[in-house]
Scaffold this motif. Structure first.
Motif, PDB file in Angstrom:
ATOM      1  N   PRO A 149       0.834  -1.212   0.000  1.00 23.41           N
ATOM      2  CA  PRO A 149       0.000   0.000   0.000  1.00 23.41           C
ATOM      3  C   PRO A 149       0.868   1.260   0.000  1.00 23.41           C
ATOM      4  O   PRO A 149       1.761   1.394   0.830  1.00 23.41           O
ATOM      5  N   SER A 150       0.616   2.143  -0.923  1.00 26.23           N
ATOM      6  CA  SER A 150       1.433   3.348  -1.053  1.00 26.23           C
ATOM      7  C   SER A 150       1.355   4.208   0.204  1.00 26.23           C
ATOM      8  O   SER A 150       0.280   4.456   0.737  1.00 26.23           O
ATOM      9  N   ILE A 151       2.521   4.658   0.654  1.00 27.57           N
ATOM     10  CA  ILE A 151       2.608   5.544   1.814  1.00 27.57           C
ATOM     11  C   ILE A 151       2.801   6.975   1.329  1.00 27.57           C
ATOM     12  O   ILE A 151       3.765   7.270   0.607  1.00 27.57           O
ATOM     13  N   VAL A 152       1.874   7.836   1.683  1.00 25.61           N
ATOM     14  CA  VAL A 152       2.000   9.274   1.427  1.00 25.61           C
ATOM     15  C   VAL A 152       1.747   9.967   2.752  1.00 25.61           C
ATOM     16  O   VAL A 152       0.717   9.739   3.394  1.00 25.61           O
ATOM     17  N   ALA A 153       2.697  10.784   3.182  1.00 27.82           N
ATOM     18  CA  ALA A 153       2.576  11.449   4.483  1.00 27.82           C
ATOM     19  C   ALA A 153       2.992  12.903   4.362  1.00 27.82           C
ATOM     20  O   ALA A 153       3.949  13.235   3.653  1.00 27.82           O
ATOM     21  N   PHE A 154       2.267  13.777   5.070  1.00 24.75           N
ATOM     22  CA  PHE A 154       2.579  15.199   5.107  1.00 24.75           C
ATOM     23  C   PHE A 154       2.881  15.626   6.539  1.00 24.75           C
ATOM     24  O   PHE A 154       2.312  15.096   7.503  1.00 24.75           O
ATOM     25  N   GLY A 155       3.768  16.609   6.660  1.00 21.96           N
ATOM     26  CA  GLY A 155       4.020  17.239   7.962  1.00 21.96           C
ATOM     27  C   GLY A 155       4.398  16.260   9.041  1.00 21.96           C
ATOM     28  O   GLY A 155       5.280  15.409   8.872  1.00 21.96           O
ATOM     29  N   GLU A 156       3.722  16.358  10.201  1.00 17.96           N
ATOM     30  CA  GLU A 156       4.036  15.525  11.359  1.00 17.96           C
ATOM     31  C   GLU A 156       3.816  14.040  11.082  1.00 17.96           C
ATOM     32  O   GLU A 156       4.405  13.180  11.748  1.00 17.96           O
ATOM     33  N   ASN A 157       2.998  13.706  10.081  1.00 15.22           N
ATOM     34  CA  ASN A 157       2.747  12.298   9.759  1.00 15.22           C
ATOM     35  C   ASN A 157       3.956  11.601   9.151  1.00 15.22           C
ATOM     36  O   ASN A 157       4.033  10.363   9.140  1.00 15.22           O
ATOM     37  N   THR A 158       4.915  12.375   8.646  1.00 17.87           N
ATOM     38  CA  THR A 158       6.120  11.766   8.074  1.00 17.87           C
ATOM     39  C   THR A 158       6.976  11.091   9.145  1.00 17.87           C
ATOM     40  O   THR A 158       7.886  10.330   8.815  1.00 17.87           O
ATOM     41  N   ALA A 159       6.693  11.342  10.413  1.00 13.96           N
ATOM     42  CA  ALA A 159       7.450  10.712  11.502  1.00 13.96           C
ATOM     43  C   ALA A 159       7.028   9.261  11.733  1.00 13.96           C
ATOM     44  O   ALA A 159       7.664   8.545  12.508  1.00 13.96           O
ATOM     45  N   TYR A 160       5.967   8.814  11.071  1.00 14.48           N
ATOM     46  CA  TYR A 160       5.495   7.430  11.204  1.00 14.48           C
ATOM     47  C   TYR A 160       5.970   6.629   9.985  1.00 14.48           C
ATOM     48  O   TYR A 160       5.441   6.823   8.883  1.00 14.48           O
ATOM     49  N   PRO A 161       6.949   5.743  10.166  1.00  8.85           N
ATOM     50  CA  PRO A 161       7.520   5.029   9.011  1.00  8.85           C
ATOM     51  C   PRO A 161       6.493   4.293   8.158  1.00  8.85           C
ATOM     52  O   PRO A 161       6.631   4.236   6.943  1.00  8.85           O
ATOM     53  N   HIS A 162       5.460   3.714   8.779  1.00  9.49           N
ATOM     54  CA  HIS A 162       4.431   2.984   8.034  1.00  9.49           C
ATOM     55  C   HIS A 162       3.088   3.705   8.121  1.00  9.49           C
ATOM     56  O   HIS A 162       2.047   3.097   8.378  1.00  9.49           O
ATOM     57  N   HIS A 163       3.124   4.986   7.867  1.00  5.91           N
ATOM     58  CA  HIS A 163       1.914   5.813   7.929  1.00  5.91           C
ATOM     59  C   HIS A 163       0.888   5.365   6.890  1.00  5.91           C
ATOM     60  O   HIS A 163       1.221   4.983   5.762  1.00  5.91           O
ATOM     61  N   ILE A 164      -0.381   5.410   7.259  1.00  5.07           N
ATOM     62  CA  ILE A 164      -1.487   5.135   6.341  1.00  5.07           C
ATOM     63  C   ILE A 164      -2.073   6.472   5.909  1.00  5.07           C
ATOM     64  O   ILE A 164      -2.448   7.287   6.757  1.00  5.07           O
ATOM     65  N   PRO A 165      -2.160   6.746   4.599  1.00  2.00           N
ATOM     66  CA  PRO A 165      -2.638   8.057   4.136  1.00  2.00           C
ATOM     67  C   PRO A 165      -4.009   8.432   4.712  1.00  2.00           C
ATOM     68  O   PRO A 165      -4.902   7.590   4.836  1.00  2.00           O
ATOM     69  N   THR A 166      -4.132   9.702   5.056  1.00  2.25           N
ATOM     70  CA  THR A 166      -5.359  10.235   5.662  1.00  2.25           C
ATOM     71  C   THR A 166      -5.877  11.409   4.832  1.00  2.25           C
ATOM     72  O   THR A 166      -5.377  11.701   3.750  1.00  2.25           O
ATOM     73  N   ASP A 167      -6.848  12.116   5.398  1.00  4.77           N
ATOM     74  CA  ASP A 167      -7.381  13.315   4.737  1.00  4.77           C
ATOM     75  C   ASP A 167      -6.545  14.555   5.054  1.00  4.77           C
ATOM     76  O   ASP A 167      -6.924  15.667   4.666  1.00  4.77           O
ATOM     77  N   ARG A 168      -5.445  14.369   5.751  1.00  3.31           N
ATOM     78  CA  ARG A 168      -4.543  15.484   6.080  1.00  3.31           C
ATOM     79  C   ARG A 168      -4.131  16.198   4.790  1.00  3.31           C
ATOM     80  O   ARG A 168      -3.636  15.591   3.843  1.00  3.31           O
ATOM     81  N   VAL A 169      -4.355  17.516   4.753  1.00  3.51           N
ATOM     82  CA  VAL A 169      -4.095  18.320   3.561  1.00  3.51           C
ATOM     83  C   VAL A 169      -2.716  18.952   3.647  1.00  3.51           C
ATOM     84  O   VAL A 169      -2.274  19.387   4.717  1.00  3.51           O
ATOM     85  N   LEU A 170      -2.010  19.000   2.525  1.00  5.44           N
ATOM     86  CA  LEU A 170      -0.702  19.635   2.462  1.00  5.44           C
ATOM     87  C   LEU A 170      -0.842  21.125   2.728  1.00  5.44           C
ATOM     88  O   LEU A 170      -1.681  21.805   2.129  1.00  5.44           O
ATOM     89  N   MET A 171      -0.012  21.621   3.637  1.00  3.43           N
ATOM     90  CA  MET A 171      -0.036  23.044   3.973  1.00  3.43           C
ATOM     91  C   MET A 171       1.290  23.691   3.589  1.00  3.43           C
ATOM     92  O   MET A 171       2.268  23.002   3.281  1.00  3.43           O
ATOM     93  N   ASN A 172       1.324  24.979   3.626  1.00  2.96           N
ATOM     94  CA  ASN A 172       2.512  25.723   3.235  1.00  2.96           C
ATOM     95  C   ASN A 172       3.723  25.293   4.051  1.00  2.96           C
ATOM     96  O   ASN A 172       3.663  25.191   5.282  1.00  2.96           O
TER      97      ASN A 172
END
Length: 352
Positions: free
Chosen positions: A186-209
């Protein structure tokens, strides 16, 4: 020598009567068969046992006999019963069997051990699958090209007001459109603080400046996997500093990869760079792993590994630093081990 012949050589050396090979990765590796069942070696013959559901698929398998099983007698040439009944038709009850225990669940092991004396050949299968032939390497290369296309498209869509799930969807669609039969994981895409989780599951977290973004993706092509991670850092100076530490760790580790080097030495090289920079406790996984019909195969590139790298192994090198609540940085490449410098199958360059 094809894979079945290599397997036969191992089985003959064991001086045992029969072998039972179970597990989807094994069945694909030896037969390029993507269905359910078991590969049997007995009396110097290979037989594929397959359920009626996979009958047409099994009929395309070359160089083996094919026996079909089904709970009821639907045809004269179909074995009535489950896979265990089919095994009994091929293997004498008094026989000893060789079994890849890594791919056997508890119920299967219990059922087989009640009738046969079992010897584990999982290490033999692991070693056989470690070294890739030219055809396997070409398929991994192609999976890498597809992954590269998806990585670049995903990177281009890193604009504000896009979510992790949306980018993951774009990446997945791109891989399929470019020829992938599936995703290696499963593709891992993480933004911001979520990048600290090596096996993060993509969420509705929106990319911010000024957000950091991390992609860990891989295509699967003709049964073979690829694995790549890129971290995109924009205007965060602290993250840029840590990115350079991780990049140095990765480059030094890759530079040491060659035939004859221990896997633990590669891990140690990457780990020392990160420890020297003061972030040792934030690197909490191994430095890499083998890649093939499974996304995680032998050898393990870890601190406790006793394995020695060999020419035509395909491995990853992926050090990382993860700061909970802030960000994580990981850079990963898939590479081919040679007698000299490794061949790095790059997917895209860094974006700072």
């Amino acid at each position: 020598m094809n894979k079945l012949r290599k397997l036969q050589t191992i089985l003959e050396d064991k001086k045992e009567a029969c072998a039972v090979i179970i597990g989807s990765p094994n069945l694909f590796y030896f037969l390029e068969y993507s269905g359910v069942g078991a590969l049997i070696y007995c009396d110097a013959r290979f037989t594929l046992l397959a359920p009626a559901l996979d009958m047409y698929r099994a009929s395309n398998v070359k160089d083996v006999d094919v026996l079909i099983y089904y709970p009821s007698k639907i045809a004269e040439n179909v074995i009535e019963g489950n896979m265990f009944k089919a095994i009994e038709k091929v293997i004498n009850e008094k026989s000893n069997i060789l079994l890849d225990v890594n791919w056997v669940d508890a119920n299967t092991y219990k059922t087989l051990s009640e009738k046969y004396k079992i010897s584990d050949i999982s290490n033999d299968i692991i070693k056989l699958r470690e070294i890739k032939d030219e055809d396997e390497i070409e398929k991994i290369r192609k999976a890498g090209e597809i992954t590269s296309t998806a990585m670049k498209i995903g990177m281009e869509r890193l604009t504000e007001e896009v979510s992790e799930k949306q980018i993951a969807g774009i990446i997945d669609m791109t891989m399929k459109s470019a020829g992938a039969e599936d995703y290696a994981f499963p593709s891992i895409v993480a933004f911001g603080e979520n990048t600290a989780y090596p096996h993060h599951i993509p969420t509705d977290r929106v990319l911010m400046n000024n957000d950091i973004a991390l992609f860990d993706i891989g295509a699967k092509y003709n049964g073979y996997c690829f694995d790549s991670t890129r971290t995109f850092v924009f205007k965060n100076n602290e993250a840029k500093k840590i990115y350079e530490i991780v990049l140095q760790a990765q480059l030094e580790a890759i530079d040491a990869v060659r035939d004859g080097v221990t896997a633990s030495e590669i891990d140690n090289i990457a780990r020392k760079v990160i420890e020297k920079a003061g972030y040792g406790k934030y690197f909490m996984h191994s430095t890499g792993h083998g890649v093939g019909v499974e996304i995680h195969e032998s050898p393990a590139i870890s601190m406790n590994s006793k394995q020695v790298l060999k020419e035509n192994m395909v491995i990853t090198v992926e050090p990382g630093i993860y700061l909970k609540g802030r960000f994580g940085i990981r850079i990963e490449d898939t590479l081919i081990v040679t007698k000299g410098k490794p061949i790095v199958l790059e997917t895209t360059y860094k974006l700072l």
